[in-house]
Design a protein around this motif. Structure first.
Motif, PDB file in Angstrom:
ATOM      1  N   PRO A  78       4.255  -6.066   8.811  1.00  0.00           N
ATOM      2  CA  PRO A  78       5.537  -5.093   9.421  1.00  0.00           C
ATOM      3  C   PRO A  78       6.887  -5.399   9.535  1.00  0.00           C
ATOM      4  CG  PRO A  78       3.167  -5.395  10.839  1.00  0.00           C
ATOM      5  CD  PRO A  78       3.142  -6.142   9.683  1.00  0.00           C
ATOM      6  N   GLU A  79       6.807  -6.920   9.631  1.00  0.00           N
ATOM      7  CA  GLU A  79       8.243  -7.439   9.885  1.00  0.00           C
ATOM      8  C   GLU A  79       8.958  -7.245   8.375  1.00  0.00           C
ATOM      9  OE1 GLU A  79       9.944 -11.856  10.308  1.00  0.00           O
ATOM     10  OE2 GLU A  79       8.909 -11.217  12.164  1.00  0.00           O
ATOM     11  N   ALA A  80       8.422  -7.533   7.503  1.00  0.00           N
ATOM     12  CA  ALA A  80       9.118  -7.417   6.188  1.00  0.00           C
ATOM     13  C   ALA A  80       9.175  -5.926   5.825  1.00  0.00           C
ATOM     14  CB  ALA A  80       8.258  -7.949   4.970  1.00  0.00           C
ATOM     15  N   SER A  81       8.440  -4.902   6.380  1.00  0.00           N
ATOM     16  CA  SER A  81       8.079  -3.615   6.117  1.00  0.00           C
ATOM     17  C   SER A  81       9.647  -3.017   6.908  1.00  0.00           C
ATOM     18  CB  SER A  81       7.391  -2.749   6.760  1.00  0.00           C
ATOM     19  OG  SER A  81       7.408  -1.412   6.442  1.00  0.00           O
ATOM     20  N   ALA A  82       9.927  -3.574   8.196  1.00  0.00           N
ATOM     21  CA  ALA A  82      11.266  -3.141   9.155  1.00  0.00           C
ATOM     22  C   ALA A  82      12.376  -3.656   8.202  1.00  0.00           C
ATOM     23  CB  ALA A  82      10.843  -3.550  10.529  1.00  0.00           C
ATOM     24  N   LEU A  83      12.449  -4.875   7.855  1.00  0.00           N
ATOM     25  CA  LEU A  83      13.777  -5.256   7.086  1.00  0.00           C
ATOM     26  C   LEU A  83      13.954  -4.580   6.126  1.00  0.00           C
ATOM     27  CD1 LEU A  83      15.554  -7.922   6.612  1.00  0.00           C
ATOM     28  CD2 LEU A  83      13.799  -8.861   5.159  1.00  0.00           C
ATOM     29  N   LEU A  84      12.867  -4.353   5.023  1.00  0.00           N
ATOM     30  CA  LEU A  84      13.162  -3.595   3.924  1.00  0.00           C
ATOM     31  C   LEU A  84      13.790  -2.174   4.354  1.00  0.00           C
ATOM     32  CD1 LEU A  84      10.193  -4.603   1.756  1.00  0.00           C
ATOM     33  CD2 LEU A  84      12.691  -5.050   1.481  1.00  0.00           C
ATOM     34  N   ASP A  85      13.102  -1.282   5.263  1.00  0.00           N
ATOM     35  CA  ASP A  85      13.715   0.042   5.749  1.00  0.00           C
ATOM     36  C   ASP A  85      15.010  -0.405   6.275  1.00  0.00           C
ATOM     37  OD1 ASP A  85      11.208   1.278   5.070  1.00  0.00           O
ATOM     38  OD2 ASP A  85      10.403   0.935   7.151  1.00  0.00           O
ATOM     39  N   ALA A  86      15.347  -1.335   7.114  1.00  0.00           N
ATOM     40  CA  ALA A  86      16.792  -1.619   7.428  1.00  0.00           C
ATOM     41  C   ALA A  86      18.026  -1.873   6.522  1.00  0.00           C
ATOM     42  CB  ALA A  86      16.622  -2.563   8.582  1.00  0.00           C
ATOM     43  N   ARG A  87      17.175  -2.315   5.482  1.00  0.00           N
ATOM     44  CA  ARG A  87      18.484  -2.613   4.307  1.00  0.00           C
ATOM     45  C   ARG A  87      18.464  -1.579   3.402  1.00  0.00           C
ATOM     46  NH1 ARG A  87      18.273  -6.033   7.873  1.00  0.00           N
ATOM     47  NH2 ARG A  87      18.648  -8.152   7.736  1.00  0.00           N
ATOM     48  N   PHE A  88      17.218  -0.895   3.123  1.00  0.00           N
ATOM     49  CA  PHE A  88      17.241   0.071   2.039  1.00  0.00           C
ATOM     50  C   PHE A  88      16.672   1.553   2.613  1.00  0.00           C
ATOM     51  CE2 PHE A  88      16.176  -3.885   0.235  1.00  0.00           C
ATOM     52  CZ  PHE A  88      17.288  -4.084  -0.555  1.00  0.00           C
ATOM     53  N   PRO A  89      17.664   2.197   2.996  1.00  0.00           N
ATOM     54  CA  PRO A  89      17.145   3.563   3.681  1.00  0.00           C
ATOM     55  C   PRO A  89      16.207   4.602   2.702  1.00  0.00           C
ATOM     56  CG  PRO A  89      19.282   3.189   4.223  1.00  0.00           C
ATOM     57  CD  PRO A  89      18.897   2.372   3.382  1.00  0.00           C
ATOM     58  N   ASP A  90      16.633   4.375   1.301  1.00  0.00           N
ATOM     59  CA  ASP A  90      15.684   5.296   0.163  1.00  0.00           C
ATOM     60  C   ASP A  90      14.783   4.188  -0.276  1.00  0.00           C
ATOM     61  OD1 ASP A  90      17.416   7.390   1.096  1.00  0.00           O
ATOM     62  OD2 ASP A  90      18.844   6.815  -0.144  1.00  0.00           O
ATOM     63  N   LEU A  91      14.343   3.445   0.314  1.00  0.00           N
ATOM     64  CA  LEU A  91      13.334   2.458  -0.350  1.00  0.00           C
ATOM     65  C   LEU A  91      12.321   3.323  -1.111  1.00  0.00           C
ATOM     66  CD1 LEU A  91      12.355  -0.457  -0.629  1.00  0.00           C
ATOM     67  CD2 LEU A  91      11.016   0.022   1.333  1.00  0.00           C
ATOM     68  N   ALA A  92      11.938   2.976  -2.397  1.00  0.00           N
ATOM     69  CA  ALA A  92      10.813   3.508  -3.015  1.00  0.00           C
ATOM     70  C   ALA A  92       9.523   2.745  -2.619  1.00  0.00           C
ATOM     71  CB  ALA A  92      11.220   3.774  -4.415  1.00  0.00           C
ATOM     72  N   LEU A  93       8.373   3.225  -2.394  1.00  0.00           N
ATOM     73  CA  LEU A  93       7.289   2.394  -2.356  1.00  0.00           C
ATOM     74  C   LEU A  93       6.080   2.745  -3.426  1.00  0.00           C
ATOM     75  CD1 LEU A  93       7.002   2.843   1.516  1.00  0.00           C
ATOM     76  CD2 LEU A  93       7.493   0.605   0.339  1.00  0.00           C
ATOM     77  N   ILE A  94       5.613   1.959  -4.161  1.00  0.00           N
ATOM     78  CA  ILE A  94       4.523   2.133  -5.314  1.00  0.00           C
ATOM     79  C   ILE A  94       3.562   1.161  -4.865  1.00  0.00           C
ATOM     80  CG2 ILE A  94       6.491   2.998  -6.747  1.00  0.00           C
ATOM     81  CD1 ILE A  94       6.503   0.027  -7.865  1.00  0.00           C
ATOM     82  N   PRO A  95       2.474   1.271  -5.495  1.00  0.00           N
ATOM     83  CA  PRO A  95       1.282   0.319  -5.500  1.00  0.00           C
ATOM     84  C   PRO A  95       1.761  -1.007  -5.935  1.00  0.00           C
ATOM     85  CG  PRO A  95       0.746   2.395  -6.477  1.00  0.00           C
ATOM     86  CD  PRO A  95       2.154   2.411  -6.266  1.00  0.00           C
ATOM     87  N   HIS A  96       1.098  -2.111  -5.178  1.00  0.00           N
ATOM     88  CA  HIS A  96       1.364  -3.333  -5.542  1.00  0.00           C
ATOM     89  C   HIS A  96       1.210  -3.771  -7.162  1.00  0.00           C
ATOM     90  CE1 HIS A  96       2.283  -7.466  -4.556  1.00  0.00           C
ATOM     91  NE2 HIS A  96       1.182  -8.169  -5.107  1.00  0.00           N
ATOM     92  N   GLU A  97       0.142  -3.175  -7.656  1.00  0.00           N
ATOM     93  CA  GLU A  97      -0.008  -3.330  -8.959  1.00  0.00           C
ATOM     94  C   GLU A  97       0.999  -3.044  -9.728  1.00  0.00           C
ATOM     95  OE1 GLU A  97      -2.599  -5.570 -10.361  1.00  0.00           O
ATOM     96  OE2 GLU A  97      -2.997  -5.951  -8.227  1.00  0.00           O
ATOM     97  N   ARG A  98       1.394  -1.798  -9.580  1.00  0.00           N
ATOM     98  CA  ARG A  98       2.691  -1.160 -10.524  1.00  0.00           C
ATOM     99  C   ARG A  98       3.889  -2.014 -10.323  1.00  0.00           C
ATOM    100  NH1 ARG A  98       4.735   0.435 -14.551  1.00  0.00           N
ATOM    101  NH2 ARG A  98       6.429   1.901 -14.634  1.00  0.00           N
ATOM    102  N   LEU A  99       4.186  -2.485  -8.971  1.00  0.00           N
ATOM    103  CA  LEU A  99       5.544  -3.436  -8.623  1.00  0.00           C
ATOM    104  C   LEU A  99       5.192  -4.818  -9.549  1.00  0.00           C
ATOM    105  CD1 LEU A  99       7.994  -3.923  -7.014  1.00  0.00           C
ATOM    106  CD2 LEU A  99       6.587  -5.388  -5.669  1.00  0.00           C
ATOM    107  N   LYS A 100       4.009  -5.434  -9.812  1.00  0.00           N
ATOM    108  CA  LYS A 100       3.650  -6.577 -10.599  1.00  0.00           C
ATOM    109  C   LYS A 100       4.090  -6.060 -12.197  1.00  0.00           C
ATOM    110  CE  LYS A 100      -0.496  -7.830  -9.025  1.00  0.00           C
ATOM    111  NZ  LYS A 100      -1.467  -8.474  -8.739  1.00  0.00           N
ATOM    112  N   GLU A 101       3.733  -5.033 -12.527  1.00  0.00           N
ATOM    113  CA  GLU A 101       4.067  -4.467 -13.702  1.00  0.00           C
ATOM    114  C   GLU A 101       5.494  -4.394 -14.187  1.00  0.00           C
ATOM    115  OE1 GLU A 101       1.886  -0.737 -14.081  1.00  0.00           O
ATOM    116  OE2 GLU A 101      -0.132  -1.655 -14.290  1.00  0.00           O
ATOM    117  N   LEU A 102       6.101  -3.967 -13.146  1.00  0.00           N
ATOM    118  CA  LEU A 102       7.701  -3.720 -13.622  1.00  0.00           C
ATOM    119  C   LEU A 102       8.404  -5.079 -13.263  1.00  0.00           C
ATOM    120  CD1 LEU A 102       8.266  -0.565 -10.959  1.00  0.00           C
ATOM    121  CD2 LEU A 102       8.261  -0.754 -13.415  1.00  0.00           C
ATOM    122  N   ALA A 103       7.611  -6.101 -12.837  1.00  0.00           N
ATOM    123  CA  ALA A 103       8.396  -7.250 -12.664  1.00  0.00           C
ATOM    124  C   ALA A 103       8.544  -7.880 -13.853  1.00  0.00           C
ATOM    125  CB  ALA A 103       7.502  -8.405 -11.826  1.00  0.00           C
TER     126      ALA A 103
END
Length: 129
Positions: A78-103
């Motif tokens: 929840p702490e990282a989630s709140a930080l990301l929401d505060a920094r990026f109002p239009d944050l895109a959320l995807i499955p973690h496995e997809r994030l690893k692929e994009l990395a």
């Protein structure tokens, strides 16, 4: 010698090479790092440096036009989630496995010492004009 900003020469140099549309993965100590992207590993000890500290330092230096994170951050960190929401109002959320692929396509990976799960974000560079 630089007076302020990011003093780590490897990181400062890597940031200077980024262009519009390049992506930068800022990740926790546990994120698997694929072969390919340039890596600047800042991890020293568990929690040092923290994800928030590194992210804020990078945001002071970069123009960011978009950010993507794993949707699992919502329940697991929840702490990282709140930080990301505060920094990026239009944050895109995807499955973690997809994030690893994009990395794998990132131009740069910045590994922190963060020891809490899903403290990862893929930044897409913009332009200052």
């Amino acid at each position: 010698m630089k007076r302020s900003g990011i003093l780590n020469r490897h990181l400062a140099g890597a940031l200077a090479e980024l262009g519009h549309g390049d992506t930068v993965l800022v990740c926790d100590a546990g994120m698997p790092i694929p072969a390919g992207p340039r890596v600047v590993d800042l991890a020293f000890r568990a929690g040092v440096p923290a994800f928030a500290e590194v992210l804020d330092g990078l945001l002071d230096e970069l123009v960011v036009e978009g950010a993507t994170a794993a949707r699992e951050v919502r329940g697991a960190n929840p702490e990282a989630s709140a930080l990301l929401d505060a920094r990026f109002p239009d944050l895109a959320l995807i499955p973690h496995e997809r994030l690893k692929e994009l990395a794998a396509g990132a131009r740069l990976v910045v590994r922190t010492g963060e020891a809490r799960p899903y403290a990862n974000v893929l930044l897409r560079c913009g332009v200052f004009f």
